[in-house]
Design an enzyme around this catalytic site. Structure first.
Site, PDB file in Angstrom:
ATOM      1  N   TRP A 121      40.970  -6.486  50.752  1.00 39.90           N
ATOM      2  CA  TRP A 121      41.759  -6.116  51.925  1.00 39.90           C
ATOM      3  C   TRP A 121      43.206  -5.827  51.539  1.00 39.90           C
ATOM      4  CZ3 TRP A 121      45.758  -9.283  54.029  1.00 39.90           C
ATOM      5  CH2 TRP A 121      46.351  -8.740  55.166  1.00 39.90           C
ATOM      6  N   HIS A 122      43.759  -6.585  50.618  1.00 38.62           N
ATOM      7  CA  HIS A 122      45.131  -6.337  50.184  1.00 38.62           C
ATOM      8  C   HIS A 122      45.252  -5.005  49.455  1.00 38.62           C
ATOM      9  CE1 HIS A 122      45.831 -10.714  50.884  1.00 38.62           C
ATOM     10  NE2 HIS A 122      47.032 -10.275  51.188  1.00 38.62           N
ATOM     11  N   GLY A 123      44.218  -4.587  48.740  1.00 40.75           N
ATOM     12  CA  GLY A 123      44.262  -3.318  48.020  1.00 40.75           C
ATOM     13  C   GLY A 123      43.213  -3.266  46.926  1.00 40.75           C
ATOM     14  N   MET A 153      39.066 -10.755  50.890  1.00 42.94           N
ATOM     15  CA  MET A 153      40.497 -10.845  51.158  1.00 42.94           C
ATOM     16  C   MET A 153      41.292 -10.083  50.100  1.00 42.94           C
ATOM     17  SD  MET A 153      42.944 -14.197  51.662  1.00 42.94           S
ATOM     18  CE  MET A 153      41.938 -14.889  52.980  1.00 42.94           C
ATOM     19  N   GLY A 154      40.876 -10.210  48.833  1.00 41.72           N
ATOM     20  CA  GLY A 154      41.533  -9.471  47.770  1.00 41.72           C
ATOM     21  C   GLY A 154      41.417  -7.969  47.964  1.00 41.72           C
TER      22      GLY A 154
END
Length: 404
Positions: free
Chosen positions: A333-335, A330-331
């Site tokens: 995915w954010h960037g 998830m981290g």
């Protein structure tokens, strides 16, 4: 023609709601005008990208949609006859590839021109396409319907900021018009969400953002004097946490309202997250469509894979690893930045720690009190932890420490 960014100002709602009147009338009388729905969606998507600064994004959206169309159609056709794991993983990887390249470009790892592959909403469209491939793998999606696929992928209300829907759920709503009484109820919810969204987005989030920028300025004043830490970082964290929630929740309420007007019950995204009693409950209330997507398609599959092959026999160890993998993904995915990755690690550690605490409480339930005071303390503790992680997530520490 005007350039209209989704939910950015009142004019957008005036144009959109006027355009949706014929569709709403049809739904009231039990008719779903699919062609009109598609034309309205395409028109408002076009208006997002109709100026020179967004024209490249419009082309990227078209190329991306064709790419995902071919992948999903090809995999569903293949899945009817065979079910090889490597084909599934390769197809999912190819579906993720565009946003992966965009993230690499944004991090400066690849040539900056790869950022031209990106467009407003690419993250949410990727969740839709990959989720559909996974549903096909599981047998929940057995047939490919080109028009329904494009309606799902390019569903205008949730294109830019979610919520993240599932194809099998969306298709049930989109196939027929809702019953009249149910649609009237949806319209009532739409009106409520619009008013609440305006209060969240244009009033509370506006002033929270002003406060956040003020505290940033005060903290940077300390940074310019050589300080590595500042007391101003504390209000930076809390003001950002308020801004993030009310801004994002406002957007989500708008998306739900327009979805309801169009006769689609998109999933809700927020449910009083700052009242959560532990970090797991927080993720069951915060950005729920994203959280549940990762829970079902990353966490659960990681656990199932490891236990199936008995790579690690201890279920608690497997779930701990799964929490870290889930939140780190998830981290990423954010960037691809240190603060997004650290944010994911912190929440992975908190989820794993929460499970340890729950197991400890079960063994010592007669010795550990459980009452309104302890529940209140748990809410306060969870809230402050989340605010701390938002200080990392917002990226201000990167500026404060490394870009003075």
């Amino acid at each position: 023609m005007p350039n209209l960014q989704p939910y950015a100002d009142p004019n957008y709602f005036v144009y959109l709601l006027l355009a949706l009147v014929p569709l709403a009338v049809g739904l009231y009388f039990g008719k779903r005008f699919v062609t009109y729905e598609v034309l309205v969606s395409l028109a408002f998507i076009f208006l997002i990208f109709d100026d020179k600064s967004h024209s490249g994004q419009g082309l990227a959206l078209i190329i991306y949609s064709i790419w995902q169309f071919l992948l999903v159609w090809g995999y569903i056709t293949y899945r009817k006859k065979q079910n090889a794991g490597m084909v599934f993983y390769a197809t999912a990887a190819l579906s993720i590839l565009p946003i992966f390249l965009v993230r690499l470009s944004g991090a400066g790892i690849f040539h900056a021109q790869l950022s031209l592959l990106g467009f407003l909403g690419i993250s949410y469209l990727t969740f839709r396409s990959v989720g559909m491939i996974i549903e096909a793998r599981d047998g929940a999606v057995k047939d490919f319907h080109p028009v329904m696929f494009l309606r799902f992928m390019l569903f205008m209300p949730t294109l830019s900021s979610g919520p993240i829907d599932r194809y099998s759920r969306f298709a049930k709503d989109a196939a027929v018009a809702p019953e009249r009484e149910h649609y009237i109820d949806l319209l009532g919810k739409a009106v409520k969400n619009l008013f609440l969204g305006f209060a969240y987005k244009f009033i509370i989030a506006h002033y929270a953002e002003m406060t956040y920028h003020y505290f940033q300025g005060m903290a940077m004043s300390d940074a310019h004097h050589g300080m590595l830490l500042s007391w101003w970082l504390i209000p930076v964290a809390y003001s950002y946490g308020m801004y993030l929630f009310f801004d994002f929740a406002g957007y989500s309420l708008f998306a739900l309202a327009i979805s309801y007007v169009m006769g689609i019950e998109s999933p809700i995204n927020f449910n009083k997250p700052y009242g959560a009693k532990n970090i797991k409950e927080f993720w069951n209330r915060w950005h729920m469509s994203l959280s549940f997507w990762f829970r079902d398609f990353v966490f659960m599959r990681f656990v199932f894979l490891f236990l199936k092959h008995k790579w690690i026999k201890n279920r608690n160890t497997v779930s701990t690893l799964a929490y870290f993998v889930n939140m780190l993904v998830m981290g990423f995915w954010h960037g691809l930045t240190w603060y997004y990755i650290l944010y994911g690690f912190m929440h992975g550690a908190a989820l794993a720690g929460n499970d340890v605490w729950i197991r400890f409480k079960r063994k010592h339930k007669n010795k550990i009190p459980h009452n309104k005071f302890t529940e209140g303390f748990a809410v306060v503790l969870t809230f402050h932890f989340v605010m701390l992680t938002f200080l990392v997530f917002c990226g201000f520490l990167d500026t404060f420490w490394f870009h003075r």
